[in-house]
Scaffold this motif. Structure first.
Motif, short mmCIF file in Angstrom:
data_model
loop_
_atom_site.label_atom_id
_atom_site.label_comp_id
_atom_site.label_asym_id
_atom_site.label_seq_id
_atom_site.Cartn_x
_atom_site.Cartn_y
_atom_site.Cartn_z
N ILE A 158 19.07 -7.03 12.18
CA ILE A 158 18.89 -5.68 12.71
C ILE A 158 18.05 -5.68 13.98
O ILE A 158 17.91 -4.64 14.63
N LEU A 159 17.51 -6.83 14.34
CA LEU A 159 16.69 -6.90 15.55
C LEU A 159 17.56 -7.06 16.79
O LEU A 159 18.75 -7.35 16.70
N ASP A 160 16.92 -6.94 17.93
CA ASP A 160 17.62 -7.11 19.20
C ASP A 160 17.18 -8.44 19.82
O ASP A 160 16.82 -8.50 20.99
N LEU A 161 17.23 -9.49 19.02
CA LEU A 161 16.76 -10.80 19.46
C LEU A 161 17.63 -11.36 20.58
O LEU A 161 18.85 -11.24 20.56
N GLU A 162 16.95 -12.00 21.54
CA GLU A 162 17.65 -12.71 22.60
C GLU A 162 17.62 -14.22 22.36
O GLU A 162 18.54 -14.93 22.77
N THR A 163 16.55 -14.69 21.71
CA THR A 163 16.40 -16.12 21.44
C THR A 163 15.86 -16.30 20.04
O THR A 163 14.89 -15.65 19.66
N ILE A 164 16.47 -17.22 19.27
CA ILE A 164 15.99 -17.50 17.92
C ILE A 164 16.09 -19.00 17.66
O ILE A 164 17.19 -19.57 17.61
N TRP A 165 14.93 -19.64 17.53
CA TRP A 165 14.84 -21.08 17.26
C TRP A 165 14.30 -21.27 15.84
O TRP A 165 13.14 -20.98 15.57
N LEU A 166 15.13 -21.78 14.94
CA LEU A 166 14.70 -22.09 13.57
C LEU A 166 14.98 -23.56 13.25
O LEU A 166 14.95 -23.96 12.08
N ASN A 167 15.26 -24.35 14.26
CA ASN A 167 15.67 -25.73 14.06
C ASN A 167 14.55 -26.62 13.53
O ASN A 167 13.37 -26.30 13.63
N ASN A 168 14.97 -27.73 12.95
CA ASN A 168 14.05 -28.77 12.46
C ASN A 168 13.10 -28.24 11.39
O ASN A 168 11.89 -28.37 11.49
N ASN A 169 13.68 -27.65 10.36
CA ASN A 169 12.94 -27.21 9.18
C ASN A 169 13.67 -27.71 7.94
O ASN A 169 14.42 -28.69 8.00
N PHE A 170 13.46 -27.05 6.81
CA PHE A 170 14.14 -27.40 5.57
C PHE A 170 14.84 -26.18 4.99
O PHE A 170 14.86 -25.97 3.78
N LEU A 171 15.41 -25.37 5.86
CA LEU A 171 16.09 -24.15 5.44
C LEU A 171 17.41 -24.49 4.75
O LEU A 171 18.09 -25.46 5.11
N ASN A 172 17.78 -23.67 3.77
CA ASN A 172 19.03 -23.91 3.04
C ASN A 172 19.81 -22.60 2.92
O ASN A 172 19.45 -21.58 3.49
N GLY A 173 20.89 -22.67 2.14
CA GLY A 173 21.72 -21.48 1.98
C GLY A 173 22.69 -21.35 3.14
O GLY A 173 22.83 -22.23 3.99
N THR A 174 23.36 -20.23 3.18
CA THR A 174 24.37 -19.99 4.22
C THR A 174 23.77 -19.21 5.39
O THR A 174 22.70 -18.62 5.28
N ILE A 175 24.49 -19.22 6.48
CA ILE A 175 24.08 -18.44 7.65
C ILE A 175 24.45 -16.98 7.39
O ILE A 175 25.60 -16.67 7.11
N PRO A 176 23.48 -16.06 7.44
CA PRO A 176 23.78 -14.66 7.10
C PRO A 176 24.84 -14.05 8.02
O PRO A 176 24.79 -14.23 9.25
N LEU A 177 25.76 -13.34 7.42
CA LEU A 177 26.79 -12.65 8.20
C LEU A 177 26.18 -11.64 9.16
O LEU A 177 26.71 -11.40 10.25
N GLU A 178 25.04 -11.07 8.74
CA GLU A 178 24.42 -10.01 9.53
C GLU A 178 23.97 -10.47 10.91
O GLU A 178 23.76 -9.65 11.81
N LEU A 179 23.80 -11.79 11.09
CA LEU A 179 23.37 -12.28 12.40
C LEU A 179 24.45 -12.09 13.46
O LEU A 179 24.18 -12.23 14.65
#
Length: 581
Positions: free
Chosen positions: A332-353
Motif C-alpha cells: 500500500i506504500l508508494d515505495l520507489e526502492t526496496i532492498w530486502l536482500n541477503n536475509n533469511f526471509l521465506n514464503g512467497t512474494i506477496p501479490l500486493e507488491l
C-alpha cells in the motif's frame, strides 16, 4: 552553604575542590547556627565512586528521586502547549530536584520510558541521558534548551526566580536530546563510536551540532497576546539522522522511536553492529521518507507497521538476519526502492507488491523465498478489472532463492527495466518471446535454473544488453545469428547448455565483447575466423563441444588482450591455446 549543598548533594563523583568548599561552608554554617541557637542538619554527602571507562562521555549520576506531582497541560496560545509543575515541598527552592522533576515528567508523559526505568537502577543508559539534560539545564548561560531566554530556566542564583514552565517546543527538544543520548549510551556497551563519527555528541544540548544529525525549522510562529508580538522560533528539530558506519554496537533503544521524531524524514543506521528486533514503535516516524538499517545484525521479522509510514519511498533492510515473510502490507506504500536482500526471509512474494506503481528498485535476492514470480509484478487488477503496469521499475533482483515456475510473459511489459537477475532459482519452462520488448535491458542473468526450449528470436532485439548470462540451464537449438546486433554486449555466457549447430559468424560483430563462454554444449562445425575481430576479447572458452573441429583461425591467436583460451586440443589444431582439455 545552600549553593554548595545543592551542587555537591547531586553529584556522586564530586571533585575534591567542591568537597573542600562544602566542608568549609558546613563548618561556618554549624558555627553560626550554634552561636545563634538555630537548628541545622549537617549535609550527608554521598561517597565518591571511581570513574568508569566511559565517564568522560557520561554525566555524573545521582540517586533517583520520587517524581513529584504530575505536570498538567496548560493551554496558553492556540498553537502552543505549556507544561507546568505543580509545587511540591520536595522541589521548592531546589533547582536540581525541580529540574529533574520537570525533565523526567516530560519524558514520562511521552511514554518512551517508564518510571520503573528511572527507579530500578540509577546506573543505566536512561538515567545517564537524564543526568546529561539536568546538568545542561543547570548551566543556563550555555544551555540550548533551558537558557535564560528560553522560558524554562531553573537557575541557582538567589536573585533569579525559578521558572517552572516548559513549552511544547522545549518538550520536543528535551525528548529529542534524551532519546539521542540514550541511543549513544545504549550503542556503546563495549567501545565508543568512531572518533570522527561522534564529533559534537554530548558536548551541548543542541543536537543539531552533533555529527550526523540534520535539523530544520518546523515550529509555527507563536503570537504572544500579552506582549502583542509575533515570536518566531529559533529552535530547530531533527529531520535526519545520517549515522551510517559510526561503530554502533548493541540494541536499538525504543526511546529512539518516539513522537519526538515525528518530523524525521531520514533514518540511516546502516553498516553498524546493531543486533536487535526492529521495534514496532518505528511506526511513530509517520513522515519518514528514507529508512536504511542495512548491514547490521537485526533479527526477527519485518514489522507490518512499516505500512503506516505513508511517506516512505526508500526502504533498505538488506544484509541482516531477518526471518519470516515479506509483509503484504508494504504494497500500500508508494515505495520507489526496496532492498530486502541477503536475509533469511521465506514464503512467497506477496501479490500486493504489484501495486508499487512508482517502484524503481526491488531486490529480494539471497533469501529463501519460494513459489512463483507473481503476475502482479508486471500487472495489477483493480476493482474495475483494469490493468496497470510497473512501468517505472529499472532493477529487479530475485536471485538466489527457491523460486519456481515459468518466467511470466508479463515481464515484457516492464519496458523501463534495465537489470534483471533471476539466477540460482528453480525456474522452468522457456524464455518468453515477450522479453524481447525490454528495449532498455542492459543486464540479464538467468544462469543456474532449469530453463528449456530454444532462445526466442526476439532476444536479438535487446540492443542495449551489456551482460547476458544463460549458463547452466538446458537450452537447446542454435545460437541466434541476431545476437550479432547486440553491439553493446561485453559478456556472453551460454556455457553448460545444449546449444546445437554452428557458432554464428555474426558474433564477430560484437566488437565490445570481452568474455565469450560457449563451453560444454553440442556445437558443431568450426570456429569462425570473424572472432578475430573481437580485439577486446579476454576470455574465450569453447571446450566441451565434441563436434567442434578444424584449425584455429590465426586471427584469434593474434588477439593481444586474450588471457585465457580453452579448447579441445585432441579434435582441434591450435598453436596459441593456453589450456587443452
Amino acid at each position: 552553604p545552600d549553593h554548595w549543598k545543592s551542587t555537591a548533594s547531586n553529584n556522586t563523583t564530586a571533585s575534591t575542590n567542591i568537597m573542600d568548599k562544602v566542608k568549609e561552608a558546613e563548618a561556618t554554617a554549624l558555627a553560626v547556627a550554634t552561636k545563634n541557637d538555630l537548628p541545622y542538619t549537617p549535609l550527608n554527602l554521598p561517597p565518591v565512586s571511581a570513574p568508569t571507562q566511559l565517564d568522560s562521555f557520561r554525566p555524573t549520576r545521582s540517586p533517583v528521586i520520587a517524581v513529584p506531582a504530575p505536570i498538567s497541560p496548560d493551554k496558553g496560545t492556540e498553537s502552543e502547549t505549556t507544561y507546568t509543575v505543580i509545587d511540591d515541598e520536595s522541589t521548592e527552592n531546589d533547582p536540581y530536584n525541580m529540574t529533574r522533576a520537570v525533565i523526567q515528567r516530560v519524558i514520562l508523559e511521552s511514554l518512551i520510558t517508564s518510571i520503573e526505568t528511572f527507579q530500578e537502577d540509577d546506573d543505566n543508559e536512561q538515567n545517564w541521558a537524564l543526568e546529561f539534560l539536568i546538568s545542561d539545564c543547570l548551566d543556563p548561560e550555555n544551555s540550548y534548551i533551558c537558557g535564560k531566554n528560553e522560558g524554562f530556566y531553573p537557575g541557582i542564583e538567589e536573585d533569579i526566580a525559578i521558572e517552572k514552565t516548559v513549552t511544547e517546543e522545549q518538550a520536543v527538544l528535551i525528548l529529542q536530546t534524551y532519546a539521542l543520548a540514550v541511543l549513544y549510551y545504549t550503542t556503546t556497551p563495549t567501545r565508543e563510536w568512531n572518533e570522527e563519527a561522534s564529533e559534537g555528541w554530548l558536548e551541548s544540548s543542541n543536537v543539531c551540532d552533533w555529527k550526523g544529525i540534520s535539523c530544520k525549522h518546523d515550529f509555527e510562529p507563536v503570537y504572544a497576546a500579552e506582549a502583542d508580538l509575533l515570536l518566531n522560533s529559533k529552535k530547530e528539530i531533527v529531520s535526519a539522522m545520517h549515522l551510517s558506519d559510526v561503530g554502533m554496537d548493541g540494541s536499538l533503544p525504543t526511546e529512539l522511536c518516539s513522537t519526538a521524531f515525528e518530523r524525521l524524514e531520514i533514518l540511516d543506521l546502516s553498516h553498524n553492529g546493531l543486533g536487535t528486533l526492529i521495534p514496532e514503535e518505528i511506526g511513530f516516524f509517520t513522515l519518514l521518507q528514507d529508512l536504511n538499517l542495512s548491514e547490521n545484525f537485526l533479527t526477527g521479522t519485518i514489522p507490518s507497521i512499516l505500512a503506516k509510514l505513508f511517506e516512505l519511498d526508500y526502504l533498505s533492510l538488506s544484509s541482516n538476519f531477518l526471518t519470516g515473510t515479506i509483509p503484504s502490507e508494504l504494497g500500500i506504500l508508494d515505495l520507489e526502492t526496496i532492498w530486502l536482500n541477503n536475509n533469511f526471509l521465506n514464503g512467497t512474494i506477496p501479490l500486493e507488491l504489484g501495486n508499487l506503481n512508482s517502484v524503481d528498485v526491488i531486490d529480494f535476492s539471497k533469501n529463501s523465498l519460494s513459489g512463483k514470480i507473481p503476475d502482479t509484478f508486471s500487472r495489477t487488477y483493480n476493482n474495475n478489472g483494469g490493468i496497470g503496469h510497473l512501468t517505472t521499475i529499472t532493477y529487479l533482483n530475485l536471485a538466489e532463492n527457491s523460486i519456481s515456475g515459468n518466467i511470466p510473459t508479463q515481464l515484457g511489459t516492464m519496458q523501463s527495466l534495465e537489470e534483471l537477475y533471476l539466477q540460482k532459482n528453480s525456474l522452468t519452462g522457456v524464455l518468453p518471446e515477450e522479453m524481447g520488448r525490454l528495449a532498455q535491458l542492459t543486464d540479464l542473468h538467468l544462469f543456474d535454473n532449469y530453463l528449456t526450449g530454444s532462445l526466442p528470436k526476439s532476444s536479438g532485439d535487446l540492443n542495449h544488453l551489456i551482460e547476458f548470462d544463460l549458463s547452466r540451464n538446458a537450452i537447446k537449438g542454435p545460437i541466434p545469428a541476431s545476437f550479432g546486433q547486440l553491439s553493446n554486449l561485453e559478456a556472453l555466457r551460454l556455457h553448460d547448455n545444449r546449444f546445437e549447430n554452428t557458432i554464428p559468424s555474426e558474433l564477430g560483430l560484437l566488437v565490445n565483447l570481452t568474455s565469450l563462454l560457449l563451453y560444454e554444449n553440442s556445437l558443431t562445425g568450426t570456429i569462425p575466423a570473424t572472432l578475430g575481430n573481437l580485439e577486446d576479447l579476454i576470455l574465450l572458452k569453447v571446450n566441451g563441444n565434441q563436434d567442434l573441429r578444424g584449425d584455429m583461425p590465426s586471427s584469434i591467436c593474434q588477439l593481444q588482450y586474450l588471457e585465457e583460451f580453452l579448447m579441445d586440443c585432441h579434435v582441434f589444431k591450435c598453436t596459441c591455446c593456453d589450456t587443452c582439455v
